[in-house]
Design a protein around this motif. Structure first.
Motif, PDB file in Angstrom:
ATOM      1  N   LEU A 176       1.022  -1.155  -0.041  1.00 50.12           N
ATOM      2  CA  LEU A 176      -0.106   0.046  -0.019  1.00 50.12           C
ATOM      3  C   LEU A 176       0.826   1.340   0.199  1.00 50.12           C
ATOM      4  O   LEU A 176       1.717   1.442   0.982  1.00 50.12           O
ATOM      5  CB  LEU A 176      -0.802   0.059   1.145  1.00 50.12           C
ATOM      6  CG  LEU A 176      -1.653  -1.266   1.538  1.00 50.12           C
ATOM      7  CD1 LEU A 176      -2.537  -1.242   2.735  1.00 50.12           C
ATOM      8  CD2 LEU A 176      -2.598  -1.462   0.405  1.00 50.12           C
ATOM      9  N   LYS A 177       1.043   1.914  -1.079  1.00 46.33           N
ATOM     10  CA  LYS A 177       2.008   3.032  -1.347  1.00 46.33           C
ATOM     11  C   LYS A 177       1.512   4.295  -1.039  1.00 46.33           C
ATOM     12  O   LYS A 177       2.119   5.427  -1.358  1.00 46.33           O
ATOM     13  CB  LYS A 177       2.441   2.956  -2.717  1.00 46.33           C
ATOM     14  CG  LYS A 177       3.110   1.467  -3.052  1.00 46.33           C
ATOM     15  CD  LYS A 177       4.492   1.730  -2.869  1.00 46.33           C
ATOM     16  CE  LYS A 177       5.169   0.229  -3.340  1.00 46.33           C
ATOM     17  NZ  LYS A 177       6.046  -0.230  -2.305  1.00 46.33           N
ATOM     18  N   GLU A 178       0.004   4.370  -0.594  1.00 43.16           N
ATOM     19  CA  GLU A 178      -0.413   5.749  -0.346  1.00 43.16           C
ATOM     20  C   GLU A 178       0.416   6.871   0.753  1.00 43.16           C
ATOM     21  O   GLU A 178       1.336   6.280   1.425  1.00 43.16           O
ATOM     22  CB  GLU A 178      -1.778   5.652   0.185  1.00 43.16           C
ATOM     23  CG  GLU A 178      -1.919   5.242   1.514  1.00 43.16           C
ATOM     24  CD  GLU A 178      -3.459   4.391   1.594  1.00 43.16           C
ATOM     25  OE1 GLU A 178      -3.600   3.341   1.156  1.00 43.16           O
ATOM     26  OE2 GLU A 178      -4.194   5.058   2.465  1.00 43.16           O
ATOM     27  N   TYR A 179       0.402   8.081   0.231  1.00 37.26           N
ATOM     28  CA  TYR A 179       1.199   9.083   0.942  1.00 37.26           C
ATOM     29  C   TYR A 179       0.434   9.576   2.315  1.00 37.26           C
ATOM     30  O   TYR A 179       1.053   9.657   3.411  1.00 37.26           O
ATOM     31  CB  TYR A 179       0.984  10.393  -0.082  1.00 37.26           C
ATOM     32  CG  TYR A 179       1.794  11.365   0.392  1.00 37.26           C
ATOM     33  CD1 TYR A 179       3.261  11.688   0.550  1.00 37.26           C
ATOM     34  CD2 TYR A 179       1.220  12.445   1.379  1.00 37.26           C
ATOM     35  CE1 TYR A 179       4.071  12.622   1.010  1.00 37.26           C
ATOM     36  CE2 TYR A 179       1.964  13.383   1.962  1.00 37.26           C
ATOM     37  CZ  TYR A 179       3.274  13.458   1.769  1.00 37.26           C
ATOM     38  OH  TYR A 179       3.910  14.505   2.424  1.00 37.26           O
ATOM     39  N   ASN A 180      -0.965   9.382   2.233  1.00 35.89           N
ATOM     40  CA  ASN A 180      -1.547   9.761   3.320  1.00 35.89           C
ATOM     41  C   ASN A 180      -1.501   8.457   4.402  1.00 35.89           C
ATOM     42  O   ASN A 180      -2.817   7.960   4.122  1.00 35.89           O
ATOM     43  CB  ASN A 180      -2.815  10.552   3.126  1.00 35.89           C
ATOM     44  CG  ASN A 180      -2.706  11.639   2.809  1.00 35.89           C
ATOM     45  OD1 ASN A 180      -2.340  12.627   3.093  1.00 35.89           O
ATOM     46  ND2 ASN A 180      -3.109  11.654   1.273  1.00 35.89           N
ATOM     47  N   GLY A 289     -12.978  20.031  -0.340  1.00 35.78           N
ATOM     48  CA  GLY A 289     -11.635  20.557  -0.331  1.00 35.78           C
ATOM     49  C   GLY A 289     -10.503  19.432   0.570  1.00 35.78           C
ATOM     50  O   GLY A 289      -9.472  19.155   0.263  1.00 35.78           O
ATOM     51  N   GLN A 290     -10.986  18.550   1.452  1.00 34.24           N
ATOM     52  CA  GLN A 290     -10.419  17.761   2.232  1.00 34.24           C
ATOM     53  C   GLN A 290     -10.016  16.860   1.317  1.00 34.24           C
ATOM     54  O   GLN A 290      -8.730  16.253   1.312  1.00 34.24           O
ATOM     55  CB  GLN A 290     -11.346  17.069   3.601  1.00 34.24           C
ATOM     56  CG  GLN A 290     -11.238  18.158   4.730  1.00 34.24           C
ATOM     57  CD  GLN A 290      -9.810  17.830   5.100  1.00 34.24           C
ATOM     58  OE1 GLN A 290      -8.985  16.911   5.492  1.00 34.24           O
ATOM     59  NE2 GLN A 290      -9.409  19.078   5.766  1.00 34.24           N
ATOM     60  N   TYR A 291     -10.842  16.161   0.584  1.00 33.67           N
ATOM     61  CA  TYR A 291     -10.396  15.039  -0.289  1.00 33.67           C
ATOM     62  C   TYR A 291      -9.733  15.778  -1.507  1.00 33.67           C
ATOM     63  O   TYR A 291      -8.747  14.913  -1.845  1.00 33.67           O
ATOM     64  CB  TYR A 291     -11.755  14.431  -0.777  1.00 33.67           C
ATOM     65  CG  TYR A 291     -12.382  13.536   0.258  1.00 33.67           C
ATOM     66  CD1 TYR A 291     -12.226  12.241   0.238  1.00 33.67           C
ATOM     67  CD2 TYR A 291     -13.516  14.177   0.811  1.00 33.67           C
ATOM     68  CE1 TYR A 291     -12.817  11.522   1.294  1.00 33.67           C
ATOM     69  CE2 TYR A 291     -14.323  13.276   1.924  1.00 33.67           C
ATOM     70  CZ  TYR A 291     -13.619  12.037   2.047  1.00 33.67           C
ATOM     71  OH  TYR A 291     -14.359  11.189   3.254  1.00 33.67           O
ATOM     72  N   LEU A 292      -9.776  16.738  -1.824  1.00 36.40           N
ATOM     73  CA  LEU A 292      -9.064  17.355  -2.918  1.00 36.40           C
ATOM     74  C   LEU A 292      -7.532  17.480  -2.649  1.00 36.40           C
ATOM     75  O   LEU A 292      -6.702  17.078  -3.345  1.00 36.40           O
ATOM     76  CB  LEU A 292      -9.529  18.623  -3.445  1.00 36.40           C
ATOM     77  CG  LEU A 292      -9.001  19.306  -4.645  1.00 36.40           C
ATOM     78  CD1 LEU A 292      -9.510  18.390  -5.923  1.00 36.40           C
ATOM     79  CD2 LEU A 292      -9.626  20.697  -4.709  1.00 36.40           C
ATOM     80  N   SER A 293      -7.265  17.893  -1.375  1.00 38.73           N
ATOM     81  CA  SER A 293      -6.024  18.079  -1.078  1.00 38.73           C
ATOM     82  C   SER A 293      -5.348  16.668  -0.624  1.00 38.73           C
ATOM     83  O   SER A 293      -4.101  16.544  -1.041  1.00 38.73           O
ATOM     84  CB  SER A 293      -6.176  18.911   0.504  1.00 38.73           C
ATOM     85  OG  SER A 293      -6.556  18.027   1.600  1.00 38.73           O
ATOM     86  N   TYR A 296      -4.249  15.725  -4.185  1.00 43.00           N
ATOM     87  CA  TYR A 296      -3.241  16.562  -4.436  1.00 43.00           C
ATOM     88  C   TYR A 296      -1.979  16.174  -3.896  1.00 43.00           C
ATOM     89  O   TYR A 296      -1.017  15.858  -4.801  1.00 43.00           O
ATOM     90  CB  TYR A 296      -3.372  18.081  -3.916  1.00 43.00           C
ATOM     91  CG  TYR A 296      -2.477  19.180  -4.242  1.00 43.00           C
ATOM     92  CD1 TYR A 296      -2.136  19.445  -5.483  1.00 43.00           C
ATOM     93  CD2 TYR A 296      -1.781  19.677  -3.076  1.00 43.00           C
ATOM     94  CE1 TYR A 296      -1.042  20.334  -5.656  1.00 43.00           C
ATOM     95  CE2 TYR A 296      -1.059  20.415  -3.438  1.00 43.00           C
ATOM     96  CZ  TYR A 296      -0.473  20.792  -4.500  1.00 43.00           C
ATOM     97  OH  TYR A 296       0.547  21.826  -4.698  1.00 43.00           O
ATOM     98  N   LEU A 297      -1.908  15.741  -2.639  1.00 43.21           N
ATOM     99  CA  LEU A 297      -0.753  15.085  -2.250  1.00 43.21           C
ATOM    100  C   LEU A 297      -0.512  13.629  -2.522  1.00 43.21           C
ATOM    101  O   LEU A 297       0.842  13.438  -2.909  1.00 43.21           O
ATOM    102  CB  LEU A 297      -0.809  14.978  -0.378  1.00 43.21           C
ATOM    103  CG  LEU A 297      -0.793  16.379   0.307  1.00 43.21           C
ATOM    104  CD1 LEU A 297      -1.335  16.133   1.579  1.00 43.21           C
ATOM    105  CD2 LEU A 297       0.412  16.921   0.135  1.00 43.21           C
ATOM    106  N   GLU A 298      -1.272  13.093  -3.028  1.00 49.52           N
ATOM    107  CA  GLU A 298      -0.993  11.790  -3.589  1.00 49.52           C
ATOM    108  C   GLU A 298      -0.449  11.857  -4.994  1.00 49.52           C
ATOM    109  O   GLU A 298       0.648  11.068  -5.249  1.00 49.52           O
ATOM    110  CB  GLU A 298      -2.284  10.772  -3.543  1.00 49.52           C
ATOM    111  CG  GLU A 298      -2.867  10.270  -2.535  1.00 49.52           C
ATOM    112  CD  GLU A 298      -2.086   9.244  -1.550  1.00 49.52           C
ATOM    113  OE1 GLU A 298      -1.077   8.590  -1.946  1.00 49.52           O
ATOM    114  OE2 GLU A 298      -2.585   9.384  -0.235  1.00 49.52           O
TER     115      GLU A 298
END
Ligand code: UDP
Ligand code: MG
Length: 321
Positions: A176-180, A289-293, A296-298
């Motif tokens: 699982l390579k996710e950033y968050n 916005g939360q999901y968008l951010s 964005y980070l991913e």
């Protein structure tokens, strides 16, 4: 010969670390004496501002089981745990805090649950929150209630990051390579047979907690947005309800004006509608916005941590096989 990797994330733990090492060695000599089980300690220094790294290096001088990874700055506990998991070479891997709040005395029981009883992973759960500010406990309970309603992945209330896993489980987590990263969710997500061991909360031996209320609140939002899209639906539903309400109010005002006439009043109703509807819009935009951010980070695919120095053979992040 089987090997256990003990991963410890450390941020400003110069006081607690020697105590941790001593206790861990005591348990190793006492509980893991009979069998030939090899140990490896992996200390991940998460950009500490005190002498944590020096303390770890000293331990390494005394004991070659001690390995370390040191970050270029503070990347957070999630990143530290990931770095540890990537570097671990053991057949069984455990994650622990440096402050002895995760009692090493449970390790033998956890090990037996895997080796004898055949579980894939053993998690630990605090059944009390003794020594914690009451307001913090209250919000923690609320958070678990909420997230378990919203997400299909089960989050166990009081679950610690302290767990023992087989190599297979760890490899799945590394997929699982996710950033968050919200580990409690990731452990649940990969599945496998999990046994839960319960214990009473223990207060930290030295140093102080790194989690402020605000930091925990942000972590909770992270958990919700990483494992549930319910808030998106929620905002739409609230939006629809308020629109309907506004529609009824408008009808009422029109009818009232036609029947009774309306010289210059009408201001209150108008103001109410404007405020209501813009409130709903802001609420919805905030959630989106939360999901968008997160997206964005991913999308940026930034590294989850940066290593300044280490004495382990960190696996290369993207394997090309
Ligand atoms: N920690 C870390 N990076 C951070 C914050 C904490 O590696 O940015 C480590 C810390 O050194 C400890 C563990 O995470 O080993 C748990 O932290 P703490 O005891 O402060 O949290 P609490 O037990 O109060 O929830
Ligand atoms: Mg602690």
């Amino acid at each position: 010969m089987k090997k256990i990797s003990v991963i410890v994330s450390c941020y400003n733990e110069e006081k607690a670390l020697p105590l941790f090492y001593e206790e861990m060695e005591r348990i190793r000599k006492k509980d893991f004496r009979e069998e030939a089980i090899e140990f490896e300690y992996l200390f991940v220094n998460d950009g500490s501002k005190d002498k944590t790294l020096e303390v770890i290096k000293n331990l390494h001088q005394q004991d070659e089981k001690v390995k370390y990874i040191s970050f270029s700055r503070n990347f957070g506990k999630e990143s530290a745990m990931l770095a540890g998991l990537e570097a671990a070479t053991g057949d069984y891997i455990t994650l622990m805090d440096a402050d002895l709040q995760d009692p090493p005395t449970l390790l033998r029981e956890m090990y037996d649950a895997i080796v004898v009883e055949g579980y894939d992973t053993v998690g630990t759960r605090r059944v009390s929150r003794k020594g914690e500010p009451p307001i913090r406990s209250l919000f923690a309970r609320l958070f678990y209630k909420m997230i378990n309603h919203m997400s299909k992945i089960e989050m166990v209330d009081g679950a610690r990051d302290y767990r023992l896993m087989t190599r297979q489980v760890v490899d799945s987590i590394l997929e699982l390579k996710e950033y968050n990263r919200y580990s409690k969710g990731l452990f649940s997500y990969v599945g496998f047979q999990t046994k839960w061991i319960e214990y009473e909360n223990i207060e930290r031996v030295a140093g102080e907690t790194k989690w402020s209320f605000w930091k925990l609140f942000r972590y909770a939002v992270e958990g919700i947005t990483a494992f549930s899209t319910t808030p998106l639906i929620l905002s739409s539903i609230i939006g629809i309800i308020f629109c309907l309400a506004a529609f009824i109010v408008i009808l009422f005002i029109i009818v009232k004006t036609m029947v009774f006439g309306d010289p210059t009043s009408g201001w209150p109703s108008l103001a109410c509608i404007v405020v209501f509807v813009s409130g709903v819009q802001l609420f919805s935009i905030g959630i989106i916005g939360q999901y968008l951010s997160k997206t964005y980070l991913e999308v940026k695919k930034r590294p989850i941590y940066i290593i300044k120095e280490k004495n382990t053979n960190q696996k290369i992040k993207i394997k090309e096989e």
